[in-house]
Enzyme design. Sequence first.
Site, PDB file in Angstrom:
ATOM      1  NE  ARG A  43      -3.594  -2.141   2.829  1.00 10.48           N
ATOM      2  CZ  ARG A  43      -3.333  -3.275   3.494  1.00 10.48           C
ATOM      3  NH1 ARG A  43      -2.143  -3.441   4.067  1.00 10.48           N
ATOM      4  NH2 ARG A  43      -4.237  -4.220   3.603  1.00 10.48           N
TER       5      ARG A  43
ATOM      6  CE  LYS B  19      -6.181  -0.519   4.852  1.00 12.44           C
ATOM      7  NZ  LYS B  19      -7.508  -0.757   4.230  1.00 12.44           N
TER       8      LYS B  19
ATOM      9  CG  HIS C 270      -5.155   0.610  -3.976  1.00  9.67           C
ATOM     10  ND1 HIS C 270      -4.467   0.503  -2.785  1.00  9.67           N
ATOM     11  CD2 HIS C 270      -6.188  -0.269  -3.887  1.00  9.67           C
ATOM     12  CE1 HIS C 270      -5.071  -0.382  -2.012  1.00  9.67           C
ATOM     13  NE2 HIS C 270      -6.114  -0.863  -2.663  1.00  9.67           N
TER      14      HIS C 270
ATOM     15  NE  ARG D  53      -3.132  -3.477  -1.473  1.00 10.32           N
ATOM     16  CZ  ARG D  53      -2.632  -4.276  -0.524  1.00 10.32           C
ATOM     17  NH1 ARG D  53      -1.332  -4.432  -0.416  1.00 10.32           N
ATOM     18  NH2 ARG D  53      -3.444  -4.899   0.309  1.00 10.32           N
TER      19      ARG D  53
ATOM     20  CG  HIS E 249      -6.390  -8.481   1.474  1.00  9.22           C
ATOM     21  ND1 HIS E 249      -6.604  -8.913   0.186  1.00  9.22           N
ATOM     22  CD2 HIS E 249      -6.136  -7.137   1.383  1.00  9.22           C
ATOM     23  CE1 HIS E 249      -6.503  -7.899  -0.652  1.00  9.22           C
ATOM     24  NE2 HIS E 249      -6.210  -6.817   0.047  1.00  9.22           N
TER      25      HIS E 249
ATOM     26  CE1 TYR F 197      -6.433  -7.160  -6.952  1.00 12.08           C
ATOM     27  CE2 TYR F 197      -6.582  -8.226  -4.815  1.00 12.08           C
ATOM     28  CZ  TYR F 197      -6.334  -7.108  -5.580  1.00 12.08           C
ATOM     29  OH  TYR F 197      -5.994  -5.928  -4.968  1.00 12.08           O
TER      30      TYR F 197
END
Length: 306
Positions: free
Chosen positions: A142, A166, A234, A237, A260, A269
Site C-alpha cells: 500500500r 493496517k 493502488h 497493487r 488482507h 482478483y
Amino acid sequence: MLAAERAAAPNTLAAYEADLRSCADSLARCGETLADATTQGLRHWLADLAQDGQSRRTVARRLSCIRQFCLFQLREGLRADNPATSLDTPRPERTLPRFLSESEVLALLEACLPLSGASSAKWRRGLVARAALELLYASGLRISELLALPRQALGRDARMMMVRGKGGRQRLVPLSDSAREAAQALLQADAMLQSPYLFPGRVPTRAMTRQAFDRILHDVGLRAGLDPARLSPHVLRHSFATHLLAHGADLRALQVLLGHADIATTQIYTHVQTERLRQVVAEHHPLAAGAESATDAAEGGTAAKG
C-alpha cells in the site's frame, strides 16, 4: 479508543472524524446530536448521503463508522439503546479492480530512467520513481506502507522485507533483485540527508507525502505514454495481485502477501483466473479427459469400419 486500543493509523482516524462530522451536521438539521441521535435522524443522514450522489460503498463505510460509535456509547454506558441496529447496509456495487498490463508496467519502469544530461534533481527524482514503482509492483505494498518504510527496512542482500500494515499488523513481503537494487541506489544517493525514511520528503526528518508521490507518478505516466488518470499506487497493487494470480499464484498466499485480514477481500482478483481455470478443467478433470478419450475412440472406430 481507536488510537489507544486498536492502534488505528492517522488516516483511519481522520476518516472516522470526517464521517462523524458528516453525521453530526445532518443530525443538527433535525435538532439532534451524535450523543442523542435517533434511528430516524440517522436514516435522514443516510438519505442525505445518497442524495449527494455518494456511492453505496462510501455510504456503507460511513454507516459502519456510526455503528461502531453507537456501540461504543452503549458499552461505555453513555446511552441505554443503540439507534443504529435497525439500519440497513446498502449492498455495495461489484466493481473489478483496475490494473495495468505487464507491458504497461514495464513501460512505467523504463520511463523512470532520467534522460542523459539531466540535472541532479531530475536524476534523483528518477531514482525515487524507480525505487517506489519497483517496490509497489514487486511486493504489492500500500502507498502508506511504502512511504513509511525506514531506511533499515531492507539489507543489501535481503530477500524479504518486514512491513507494518493496517492495524499495526506486520508481514513479510518478497523483494525482487531489481527492487532491491533500485532501493539501494536511492539510499546511496540520499546518504547525506541522514533521513530515517527510505523515501524522505522535502524535510528529511519526515517521510514523503502522498501528494508528492502522486506528482512523480503523474510525470512518469506521461513519459511512458499512459493516461495518468489510469494510474495510482493502488492500481500498481492491483496489478501485482492480478499478475501473480494469472501466473498461477495461490489465493491464500496472495492474501498473506497483500496483508488482507479476510480472504473475501482477496477474492476480487479471481476474475483473472477464469480462462486459466477453464484450461485446468479441460486438461485435468476426469470427465473432460473421458470425453476426449471417448471422442478419440469413436473417431478411431469409425475409421476402422471405413
